[in-house]
Design an enzyme around this catalytic site. Structure first.
Site, PDB file in Angstrom:
ATOM      1  NE  ARG A 185      -2.696   1.039   3.592  1.00 58.12           N
ATOM      2  CZ  ARG A 185      -3.602   1.157   4.567  1.00 58.12           C
ATOM      3  NH1 ARG A 185      -4.877   1.355   4.268  1.00 58.12           N
ATOM      4  NH2 ARG A 185      -3.254   1.041   5.833  1.00 58.12           N
ATOM      5  CG  ASP A 211      -4.251   2.871  10.761  1.00 56.17           C
ATOM      6  OD1 ASP A 211      -5.185   3.638  11.100  1.00 56.17           O
ATOM      7  OD2 ASP A 211      -4.374   2.031   9.865  1.00 56.17           O
TER       8      ASP A 211
END
Length: 541
Positions: free
Chosen positions: A168, A452
């Site tokens: 990603r 996150d």
């Protein structure tokens, strides 16, 4: 003032790192410069289009499926390309940053896929950007190991199947200030994609796999079209067969939820699936509808589960869309981090994870995410029970699902209200996460959950929304408005609690005051910052 002379290479502006020459080769830097010249102007146009669309939402307080792309949705004949063998079975995916220890543990975890994350689970320090790429190269070459400060050694299993890597890159909004071309920073997305593709595409093909990607924070099918054009160019440029790249798009913005079929259509030769997340999706709802009145006010973030009616509409539409077009539907995150001291906490949390994964498998998802290796067997068992020996359930078309445009934003269907404890949790988690991020950590265990950057985004966005919407909460038996003054008081109390918890020396060695100040800045400023990570990036070493 004359324009800078174009350079054939992207220019590095950073202190040297050990072994960086293995990643930042002249050929790789030339490839980044090419990507930058060809695609950054379109990136800029699409970022401007985001702002225009956000202004339109503020004016109308609504979203709808696009009339100009109805023909794509109504055409039942098209499908995405068949999945490569390495991505046919995705029943369990583990996520995490590309530090050396995580790289080894994720590949060894027993999950089918590892989302190797340069985005929300990775603070974009120059060290993390470059050495994360190096760790992946070392892993593919099977020359990676790691010894902890306690003397424990980690290494790849000598035999057996390792998780397939799906990388990603960063979102389109964040530039990489340490790499410039033609006098401008190169977008972080192009840096992450370009370095990974350049160094690993041929190697992965030889391994029987390919360069696979998760695409974050996509807001429209036009952004998917840009990625598709990048894939076509990169494959041509390096002599990789067209269609080798596969991309899974995270449907983590509210605007993308209205364009899922169009996003798959634009990427159809390179598409692998769509993923349904939670925190970034909720963050996007708040960001886009933040000044559209009380009916768009979300309650405490932990009260908004995937079973909320508007979230069910989103996830069920995603499954139907994917399977109609032959793509994988990947479910959301199980973020629990097992406790080393409290077995009862673990038992209760594992039961919730099991129920969540069983629900996803029962709804038709083909796989799901976990944040810790101990959760892999739980998620696998839930999907094994439904899939059996089949690699996926894309044949389950979910033609029973019918979702209207209004259902996707029916926030009022959730019968929950903001609470003072929800406000305190947003402040606590926001400060603690931002402090770790400023020290270079992007995946952080806070209160037994792996958090996150999306966590900090929804936390500060809810604070902003509650203040500006005039939300009231009950505190100490009284109804009080959520105001900037109240938030400052809660933040001061949290900072004092952290100082007491860590001790004066450790507190002084951390970035706590900066984290406190930045959270208040992005939660209280009248002008809402599109991304917390933009001002935070300026504070990174």
């Amino acid at each position: 003032m004359s324009a800078p002379t174009p350079s054939p290479l992207a220019i590095v502006d950073a202190e040297p790192l050990d072994r960086q020459e293995e990643v930042l080769t002249e050929e790789a830097l030339a490839f980044l410069a090419e990507l930058h010249r060809r695609f950054t102007p379109r990136r800029d146009e699409l970022l401007a289009r985001r702002a225009e669309r956000r202004a339109e939402i503020a004016r109308t307080s609504t979203l709808d499926f696009l009339p100009e792309t109805a023909h794509i949705r109504e055409d039942d004949s098209w499908r995405v390309a068949p999945a490569p063998a390495a991505l046919e079975d995705r029943r369990v995916e583990i996520t995490g940053p590309t530090d050396r220890k995580m790289t080894i543990n994720a590949l060894n975890s027993g999950a089918r896929v590892w989302l190797a994350d340069f985005e929300d689970a990775s603070a974009p320090t120059w060290r993390n950007v470059v050495l994360g790429q190096l760790n992946l190269i070392d892993a593919y070459e099977r020359r990676i190991d790691f010894t902890s400060p306690q003397g424990k050694t980690y290494a790849l299993r000598p035999a057996g199947e390792l998780a397939t890597v799906v990388m990603r890159p960063r979102g389109w909004h964040l530039d990489e200030r340490h790499l410039r071309a033609d006098g401008r920073p190169v977008p972080g997305a192009l840096v992450d994609f370009g370095l990974y593709f350049f160094h690993n595409a041929r190697r992965l093909v030889e391994m029987g796999k390919g360069p696979y990607f998760y695409l974050p924070k996509t807001e429209s099918h036009l952004e998917a079209r840009l990625w598709n054009d990048i894939f076509v160019f990169a494959q041509d440029r390096l002599g990789i067969p067209q269609g080798t790249v596969r991309a899974t798009v995270l449907i983590e913005t509210i605007t993308a939820a209205y364009e899922m079929e169009e996003i798959l259509y634009e990427l159809r030769d390179h598409a692998s699936g769509l993923n349904a997340g939670r925190w970034d999706y909720l963050f996007s709802i708040v960001k886009n509808f933040r000044d559209c009145g009380r009916k768009f006010v979300l309650p405490d973030r932990n009260a908004v589960t995937m079973t909320a009616p508007f979230m069910r509409a989103y996830t069920e539409l995603l499954v139907r869309t994917c399977h109609k077009r032959g793509a994988h539907a990947i479910g959301g995150m199980a973020a629990f981090i097992p406790s080393r001291r409290d077995a009862e906490v673990n038992r209760a949390a594992f039961a919730k994870v099991r129920a969540d994964k069983e629900r996803e498998a029962g709804d038709g998802f083909d796989g799901s995410w976990v944040a810790h290796p101990d959760l892999v067997p739980i998620a696998r068992a839930a999907f094994d029970a439904v899939l059996g020996d089949r690699p996926n359930q894309k044949d389950r078309l979910r033609e029973d699902v019918h979702v209207t445009a209004a259902e996707l934003t029916d926030i009022a269907s959730l019968h929950a209200e903001p609470t003072f404890e929800g406000l305190r949790n947003a402040v606590q988690v926001g400060i603690r996460y931002i402090e770790a991020w400023l020290r270079g950590l992007g995946a952080v265990a806070i209160f037994n959950l792996m958090e996150d950057a999306a966590t900090a985004e929804i936390s500060r966005s809810q604070i902003w929304q509650w203040i500006n919407a005039g939300v009231e909460v009950t505190h100490e038996g009284r109804t009080v408005p959520v105001t900037a003054e109240l938030v400052r008081r809660v933040a001061a109390e949290e900072l004092a609690a952290v100082r007491e918890e860590t001790g004066a020396e450790a507190f002084a060695a951390g970035r706590w005051q900066q984290a406190h100040d930045l959270l208040l800045q992005v939660a209280l400023d009248e002008d809402y910052a599109d991304f917390l990570t933009l001002p935070a990036y300026e504070l990174l070493d």
